[in-house]
Write a protein that holds these residues in place. Structure first.
Motif, PDB file in Angstrom:
ATOM      1  N   GLN A 155      -3.699 -12.212  11.519  1.00 38.11           N
ATOM      2  CA  GLN A 155      -2.566 -12.281  10.586  1.00 38.11           C
ATOM      3  C   GLN A 155      -2.361 -10.947   9.866  1.00 38.11           C
ATOM      4  N   LEU A 156      -3.480 -10.269   9.563  1.00 33.06           N
ATOM      5  CA  LEU A 156      -3.375  -8.975   8.894  1.00 33.06           C
ATOM      6  C   LEU A 156      -2.670  -7.969   9.804  1.00 33.06           C
ATOM      7  N   ALA A 189       0.935  -8.834   9.907  1.00 30.05           N
ATOM      8  CA  ALA A 189       1.609  -8.503   8.643  1.00 30.05           C
ATOM      9  C   ALA A 189       1.882  -7.008   8.568  1.00 30.05           C
ATOM     10  N   ARG A 236       4.734  -6.031  10.709  1.00 27.36           N
ATOM     11  CA  ARG A 236       6.051  -6.426  10.173  1.00 27.36           C
ATOM     12  C   ARG A 236       6.415  -5.647   8.922  1.00 27.36           C
ATOM     13  N   LEU A 237       5.400  -5.034   8.297  1.00 27.96           N
ATOM     14  CA  LEU A 237       5.641  -4.360   7.024  1.00 27.96           C
ATOM     15  C   LEU A 237       6.675  -3.236   7.170  1.00 27.96           C
ATOM     16  N   GLU A 272      10.078  -4.827   7.341  1.00 27.15           N
ATOM     17  CA  GLU A 272      10.545  -5.437   6.088  1.00 27.15           C
ATOM     18  C   GLU A 272      10.785  -4.417   4.985  1.00 27.15           C
ATOM     19  N   THR A 273      10.152  -3.248   5.103  1.00 27.11           N
ATOM     20  CA  THR A 273      10.413  -2.221   4.090  1.00 27.11           C
ATOM     21  C   THR A 273      11.589  -1.350   4.502  1.00 27.11           C
ATOM     22  N   VAL A 322      -7.826  -7.794   3.625  1.00 26.51           N
ATOM     23  CA  VAL A 322      -6.366  -7.889   3.760  1.00 26.51           C
ATOM     24  C   VAL A 322      -5.684  -7.251   2.544  1.00 26.51           C
ATOM     25  N   LEU A 361      -3.422  -3.651   2.296  1.00 25.57           N
ATOM     26  CA  LEU A 361      -2.049  -3.568   1.775  1.00 25.57           C
ATOM     27  C   LEU A 361      -1.991  -2.619   0.587  1.00 25.57           C
ATOM     28  N   LEU A 378       7.153  -0.294  -1.696  1.00 22.75           N
ATOM     29  CA  LEU A 378       7.112   0.318  -0.366  1.00 22.75           C
ATOM     30  C   LEU A 378       8.494   0.379   0.281  1.00 22.75           C
ATOM     31  N   SER A 379       9.441  -0.362  -0.280  1.00 23.68           N
ATOM     32  CA  SER A 379      10.778  -0.420   0.327  1.00 23.68           C
ATOM     33  C   SER A 379      11.452   0.936   0.312  1.00 23.68           C
ATOM     34  N   PRO A 432      15.462  -4.407   1.323  1.00 24.87           N
ATOM     35  CA  PRO A 432      14.270  -4.828   2.044  1.00 24.87           C
ATOM     36  C   PRO A 432      13.398  -5.742   1.174  1.00 24.87           C
ATOM     37  N   ARG A 433      12.668  -6.635   1.801  1.00 25.57           N
ATOM     38  CA  ARG A 433      11.797  -7.563   1.072  1.00 25.57           C
ATOM     39  C   ARG A 433      10.413  -7.530   1.715  1.00 25.57           C
ATOM     40  N   PRO A 434       9.565  -6.590   1.310  1.00 26.26           N
ATOM     41  CA  PRO A 434       8.273  -6.414   1.957  1.00 26.26           C
ATOM     42  C   PRO A 434       7.400  -7.670   1.920  1.00 26.26           C
ATOM     43  N   ARG A 440       8.041 -10.496   2.671  1.00 28.01           N
ATOM     44  CA  ARG A 440       8.275 -11.346   3.852  1.00 28.01           C
ATOM     45  C   ARG A 440       7.313 -11.017   4.993  1.00 28.01           C
ATOM     46  N   ALA A 441       6.753  -9.807   4.964  1.00 29.82           N
ATOM     47  CA  ALA A 441       5.796  -9.430   6.011  1.00 29.82           C
ATOM     48  C   ALA A 441       4.530 -10.283   5.915  1.00 29.82           C
ATOM     49  N   LEU A 442       4.337 -10.904   4.753  1.00 29.30           N
ATOM     50  CA  LEU A 442       3.091 -11.658   4.536  1.00 29.30           C
ATOM     51  C   LEU A 442       3.239 -13.137   4.830  1.00 29.30           C
ATOM     52  N   THR A 443       4.382 -13.551   5.331  1.00 31.49           N
ATOM     53  CA  THR A 443       4.618 -14.999   5.465  1.00 31.49           C
ATOM     54  C   THR A 443       3.651 -15.683   6.430  1.00 31.49           C
ATOM     55  N   GLU A 444       3.027 -14.911   7.313  1.00 30.11           N
ATOM     56  CA  GLU A 444       2.105 -15.549   8.263  1.00 30.11           C
ATOM     57  C   GLU A 444       0.650 -15.440   7.841  1.00 30.11           C
ATOM     58  N   VAL A 445       0.409 -14.836   6.679  1.00 32.16           N
ATOM     59  CA  VAL A 445      -0.981 -14.732   6.203  1.00 32.16           C
ATOM     60  C   VAL A 445      -1.288 -15.986   5.384  1.00 32.16           C
ATOM     61  N   ASP A 446      -2.112 -16.853   5.951  1.00 28.85           N
ATOM     62  CA  ASP A 446      -2.309 -18.187   5.366  1.00 28.85           C
ATOM     63  C   ASP A 446      -2.734 -18.145   3.898  1.00 28.85           C
TER      64      ASP A 446
END
Lengths: 425, 432
Positions: free
Chosen positions: A248-249, A252, A255-256, A259-260, B272, B276, B327-328, B337-339, B341-347
């Protein structure tokens, strides 16, 4: 022999074992012996329930609770003065709960591969046969029942027998699966031993300890020694979650940049898929393909550190100094994310031109050369199939200088195919 | 497993191989040097309690009947506390020991009088890798915990087995439930001592910490302790003797490995967030340290306004990542941009995504409190790190009158500031 033929042969072996067991029980006059003992009933129940708790180890479905409880049942020497169960009875008492458990597993939507069940069943039946084999001085079960044999020695005898049973299970499984995974038999066995050795040791030890202690403390021995196996299964689940978080990391991070607003939508994912496809075309191993996929996902993450984004995130069009900066930051972040050395090497090497190999003898991993080509192609097409021709033309201009010709050839072939497929491009 | 070992935070704990020191948003990184005196008091008190409990309960323990057996247990206790490489993909070191199982097994095996030796061997196995005060605390705590188990087992009339005595299923059942209840008491004592030392060293809320420890590690602790029943059964009841520990090693090692994954999973989550943060820090040097301060203070405030352990943790995470938006890239008329959203799959980050989004939208109701907490924390951190503003009270005064900050949370901040300095002066750190 074909894969289907080999699997069929092993499933047929399972049927033969069952028929032989029935014949043996009939020959014994249908004597069910100590079947009604609480310990045997408990073991049968645990064997059935264990079929519902399956772990997947490199494609092999293991049921450690079933194996340990089954080993305990077939290796128990004597309970309350009764002689050990006959081989035929043992095998039939295994077949019934394993079949019922397997069916329940399938009905409840759990993974239930008949072939894996049969391998396990045959392995347990083998252990039961070996334990009852008269070696001149009596069978193993007779030897371990003698008063002069200490608990420790008895346990080691039974661990040895259980080990043979577990190995038979493993070898049968490998024999039936070897072509599916395109890996040599011995490599598969070594891999499986390395990854499931700990759980295998627990199954053999657990089974032997159940067998040694059941005559003394009765059926309570079964849940008692199944308990550590249950804890280990819990650990395996956790390990799976850790691996999932790592994945997942990486996702993410990939995708970063999208998304940025640093790269075009889906760039990293497309590069990862294309690089993997080129790798498959060039016959890379499954391990290298995974490296390629991860490196593809991470290859541009350093762009998020840029205050002024590169137009469309296309590093191929950026100035060399900017490319070097992005590559440096990408390597830093990939290492931070726990990427393997191979992934980092692929990212580092993807910044180098192919002429360094040709002219200076530099060693660039194939993964790096593929990643460079895949990234260039997606930078030029931005995911548009219509841009394929101009992109390939541009890449061909750098053939042998910027890009590895063999990789570019592979790219040409896979993109040609993808033009007819909805998945690539 | 002793809760004390993995959980005791006298020094910030970082797994070997951790690539970055950015995991400082967590509870373990709270400033500690200001509380050194109170920590020493707690450690000294624990040592005294260990001595007193041993002297008081020594008659119950009786003499050591099997020195070989005690030697084997000591060996396993020491070996079990050596770092073990986790076979997970993260390949990090984990520290889970089997002390609870061994101290419990020592009681029915008739070697309870040797519990201090067990505890010392267990703690000394980490001597070179931990601060001496931590080793001393862990050893003393292990003795107290062991004695609590002995007292419980004795109160429940749990049998002490002698070699050659006949024993069957009823004895196993009796020993089993006595050991499980003794283990439960050990868990309470262990968690309470750790909470006490964390309260002293980092000013965490005592009850909150105790509750969190019981909820997070309780089952693991009980699972490990229950392995003592196996040891007693094979060793004494089945007559395997001290050598039977060899038979049980696969079970003990595998259980240790399995339970160690709880900590490995925790470290994975740290990785994680650190990664980031490293991305943010690479673009805006010093931003990670600033976020760490916000995260720490946000967690403190969440505890102060009693949001519960889970929400407090979410706030710490959200605080650590609240600058993700920075970061946008600047955009004109295009959608921003909505950074996050990149985390939506990190449980494990699912709980904080609404908080991060709320800070952008300013419209959510369910996450409003969390957003306001972070706003107050952020404002205080900026003020506290301003070189023109003097001390913690001056920093508080600088933001106290702001109408855009929640007055209730400001009151909570005042309580925190009155109690401690949540952000002591920086030494050798970047400024945001």
């Amino acid at each position: 022999m074909s894969l289907r033929g080999r699997r069929g042969l092993i499933i047929g072996l399972g049927w033969c074992v069952t028929l032989a067991a029935i014949a043996r029980v009939v020959a014994d006059g249908g004597d069910l012996g100590p079947t009604a003992q609480p310990a045997i009933v408990t073991a049968i129940l645990v064997v059935a329930v264990g079929q519902l708790v399956v772990v997947n180890q490199i494609g092999r479905q293991m049921a450690p609770i079933t194996t340990a409880a089954g080993m305990g049942m077939v290796l128990t020497p004597a309970i309350s003065g009764s002689p050990p169960m006959s081989w035929g009875l043992c095998v039939l008492l295994l077949a019934v709960p394993m079949t019922v458990g397997g069916m329940l597993s399938a009905l409840t939507g759990r993974p239930a591969d008949v072939f894996d069940h049969v391998c396990r069943y045959v392995g347990l039946s083998c252990a039961a046969a070996i334990a009852r084999w008269d070696v001149g001085d009596g069978s193993v079960l007779t030897i371990v029942s003698r008063p002069e044999v200490t608990t420790l020695v008895a346990a080691f005898w039974l661990i040895g027998v259980a080990l043979v049973g577990v190995l038979v299970d493993l070898v049968l499984w490998t024999f039936g699966r070897v072509r599916t995974l395109h890996v040599p038999v011995l490599t598969l066995i070594r891999l499986d031993l390395a990854r499931s050795g700990a759980i295998g040791a627990m199954m053999t030890n657990g089974g032997a300890l159940i067998a040694v202690t059941t005559p003394i403390i009765g059926p309570i021995a079964i849940p008692l020694f199944i308990w550590p196996i249950a804890i280990a299964l819990y650990g395996l689940r956790r390990a799976g979650r850790i691996e999932a978080t790592q994945r997942q990391l990486v996702l993410a991070l990939s995708r970063l940049t999208d998304e940025t607003g640093h790269t075009a939508k889906g760039h990293a994912g497309r590069v990862a898929r294309l690089a993997k496809t080129i790798g498959e075309e060039l016959g890379l191993s499954p391990g290298d393909l995974q490296v390629l996929f991860d490196a593809g996902l991470l290859h541009d993450v350093g762009q998020v550190t840029l205050n002024e984004p590169i137009p469309d995130g296309a590093t191929i069009l950026a100035a060399p100094a900017e490319q070097a900066h992005v590559n440096r930051q990408t390597i830093f972040l990939a290492r931070q994310a726990g990427a393997s050395d191979e992934v980092v090497e692929a990212i580092i090497g993807s910044a180098a031109q192919y002429r360094e190999v040709r002219e200076f003898g530099a060693v660039l991993p194939i993964t790096a050369r593929i990643l460079r080509v895949a990234n260039a192609y997606d930078d030029l097409t931005q995911g548009r199939r219509t841009a394929r021709g101009p992109a390939l033309e541009r890449i061909h201009l750098g053939l042998g200088y910027e890009y590895d010709p063999a990789v570019v050839d592979a790219l040409t072939r896979v993109t040609e195919r993808s033009a007819r497929s909805p998945r690539l491009g | 497993m002793g809760l004390g070992h993995p959980g005791f935070p006298l020094t910030p704990e970082r797994a070997e191989g951790q690539p970055s020191p950015l995991g400082i948003y967590r509870r373990i990184a709270r400033p500690e040097h200001r509380y050194a005196v109170s920590t020493r008091f707690v450690v000294a008190g624990t040592v005294l309690l260990a001595i007193a409990s041993y002297l008081a309960l020594r008659p119950i323990a009786g003499p050591v009947t099997d020195w070989t057996g005690l030697g084997v247990l000591i060996l396993v206790a020491a070996a079990g506390n050596l770092p073990a490489r986790s076979p997970s993909t993260s390949s990090r070191r984990v520290h889970i020991s089997m002390l609870a199982a061994l101290t419990l097994a020592a009681v029915p095996l008739g070697v309870a009088a040797g519990l201090p030796l067990l505890a010392a061997a267990h703690a000394l196995a980490q001597a070179g890798r931990q601060a001496p005060i931590r080793v001393v605390f862990n050893a003393a705590m292990s003795v107290v915990v062991g004695m609590a188990g002995l007292l419980a087992y004795w109160s429940l009339r749990g049998p002490v087995l002698v070699e050659g005595a006949a024993a069957g299923a009823p004895v196993v059942v009796h020993i089993g439930w006595a050991l499980l209840l003794a283990n439960l008491l050990q868990l309470v004592v262990n968690a309470w001592l750790i909470s006490l030392v964390q309260w002293a060293s980092r000013a965490v809320a005592l009850a909150d910490q105790f509750r969190a420890l019981i909820l997070r590690s309780g089952l693991t602790y009980l699972a490990t302790g229950s392995l003592s029943i196996l040891i007693v059964t094979v060793w004494q009841i089945a007559g395997g003797g001290p050598g039977s520990i060899v038979l049980l090693l696969p079970c003990l090692v595998a259980a240790r490995w399995a339970l160690g994954h709880e900590r490995a999973e925790d470290l994975m989550q740290v990785r994680v967030v650190d990664t980031l943060n490293a991305a943010i820090d690479a673009r805006f040097p010093g931003a990670a340290a600033h976020s760490a301060d916000v995260a720490r203070l946000a967690e403190w405030l969440a505890e102060e306004i009693d949001l519960g352990p889970s929400r407090s943790e979410d706030l710490a995470l959200a605080g650590a990542l609240y600058r993700l938006d920075s970061l946008s890239t600047p955009r004109g008329v295009e959608p921003a941009p909505r950074p996050a959203r990149a985390l939506t799959e990190v449980d494990f980050l699912q709980g904080i995504l609404p908080i991060l989004e709320h800070r952008r939208d300013g419209a959510s109701t369910s996450t409003a409190t969390a957003g306001r907490v972070i706003s107050v924390a952020e404002a205080y951190v900026v003020a506290r790190r301003d070189p023109l503003i003097g001390d913690r009270y001056a920093a508080y005064d600088a933001i106290a009158g702001r109408s855009d900050l929640d007055s209730i949370i400001l009151v909570a901040l005042r309580r925190v500031v009155d109690r401690i300095d949540p952000l002591p002066p920086m030494v050798g750190r970047h400024r945001a």
